[in-house]
Design a protein around this motif. Sequence first.
Motif, PDB file in Angstrom:
ATOM      1  N   GLN A 127       0.817  -1.207   0.000  1.00 51.26           N
ATOM      2  CA  GLN A 127       0.000   0.000   0.000  1.00 51.26           C
ATOM      3  C   GLN A 127       0.853   1.261   0.000  1.00 51.26           C
ATOM      4  N   THR A 128       2.011   1.189   0.641  1.00 50.32           N
ATOM      5  CA  THR A 128       2.882   2.364   0.693  1.00 50.32           C
ATOM      6  C   THR A 128       3.881   2.416  -0.456  1.00 50.32           C
ATOM      7  N   TYR A 129       3.909   1.373  -1.298  1.00 49.26           N
ATOM      8  CA  TYR A 129       4.853   1.336  -2.412  1.00 49.26           C
ATOM      9  C   TYR A 129       4.380   2.283  -3.510  1.00 49.26           C
ATOM     10  N   GLU A 130       5.293   3.041  -4.036  1.00 49.75           N
ATOM     11  CA  GLU A 130       4.953   4.030  -5.064  1.00 49.75           C
ATOM     12  C   GLU A 130       5.867   3.837  -6.261  1.00 49.75           C
ATOM     13  N   VAL A 131       5.255   3.717  -7.424  1.00 51.68           N
ATOM     14  CA  VAL A 131       6.001   3.543  -8.665  1.00 51.68           C
ATOM     15  C   VAL A 131       6.182   4.907  -9.307  1.00 51.68           C
ATOM     16  N   VAL A 132       7.426   5.254  -9.556  1.00 55.86           N
ATOM     17  CA  VAL A 132       7.738   6.538 -10.174  1.00 55.86           C
ATOM     18  C   VAL A 132       7.986   6.292 -11.655  1.00 55.86           C
ATOM     19  N   ALA A 133       7.165   6.911 -12.479  1.00 55.22           N
ATOM     20  CA  ALA A 133       7.299   6.742 -13.924  1.00 55.22           C
ATOM     21  C   ALA A 133       8.497   7.537 -14.422  1.00 55.22           C
ATOM     22  N   PRO A 134       9.299   6.957 -15.310  1.00 56.61           N
ATOM     23  CA  PRO A 134      10.450   7.691 -15.834  1.00 56.61           C
ATOM     24  C   PRO A 134       9.996   8.838 -16.727  1.00 56.61           C
ATOM     25  N   THR A 135      10.774   9.871 -16.698  1.00 52.14           N
ATOM     26  CA  THR A 135      10.483  11.049 -17.517  1.00 52.14           C
ATOM     27  C   THR A 135      11.628  11.278 -18.498  1.00 52.14           C
ATOM     28  N   ALA A 136      11.358  12.081 -19.491  1.00 55.90           N
ATOM     29  CA  ALA A 136      12.369  12.363 -20.507  1.00 55.90           C
ATOM     30  C   ALA A 136      13.507  13.181 -19.903  1.00 55.90           C
TER      31      ALA A 136
END
Length: 232
Positions: free
Chosen positions: A132-141
Amino acid sequence: MRKMLLIPAFGFVAACDTVAPVTDSGFNTPQYQAEREAQLAGQGAAGNPLLPPPAISQEQLNAEAGPAPFTTGDSATDIANQTAAALASTSAQPTAPVAVSSNGISNEQDFAAVSSSRSIQDDAALIQQNRQTYEVVAPTAVPQRGSDGQPNIVQYALTTTNPVGTQLYSRAGFNLQAKAQRNCAGYASPDQAQIDFLANGGPQRDRKGLDPDGDGFACGWDPSPFRSAVGN
């Protein structure tokens, strides 16, 4: 004559071998034995108690046994405090036991020890909480360098391969070195001179006389650091 002399001599020896009669005095008399038995029974010869032997000197005992830990002038409180201090100095301090399993590893690494302290349901709840506390950070350019209309000297350095001082472009005029030295003094750094050189037609044309040897690098600017950075 000789026989007469030997007779008195034998008589003298016989007189010496005569056993002395037993008298009523000495250590073998009945009276002494009776007194001795009475003393052993606790009574003197006249019925008086047997006197104790003289006391041994205390100073002699102390000298043989070493210095006494306490003196006669110490109070009961002082003696108790000294005794407690002596016991505390000789007793070893207990250490906290280390939790080690029979396998020789710590309980935190032992599955049996962990399973006895935490159930499978507890582990499942912990996993759910972490999800629940895990957060996926999407890569950015990757951010691009802002364009301010000026030439990029890093990109220019990477597109060149000639060493500094090797002429590639023709330069015409008189006193080119003196003119370049005078004009280069107007820039704060070789980088700024190279940017202005490229912005005004360089490296093919050198309108301000910043590249007298025609190598494409103005005012002693050196592209080697940029090339080395890419190579590493």
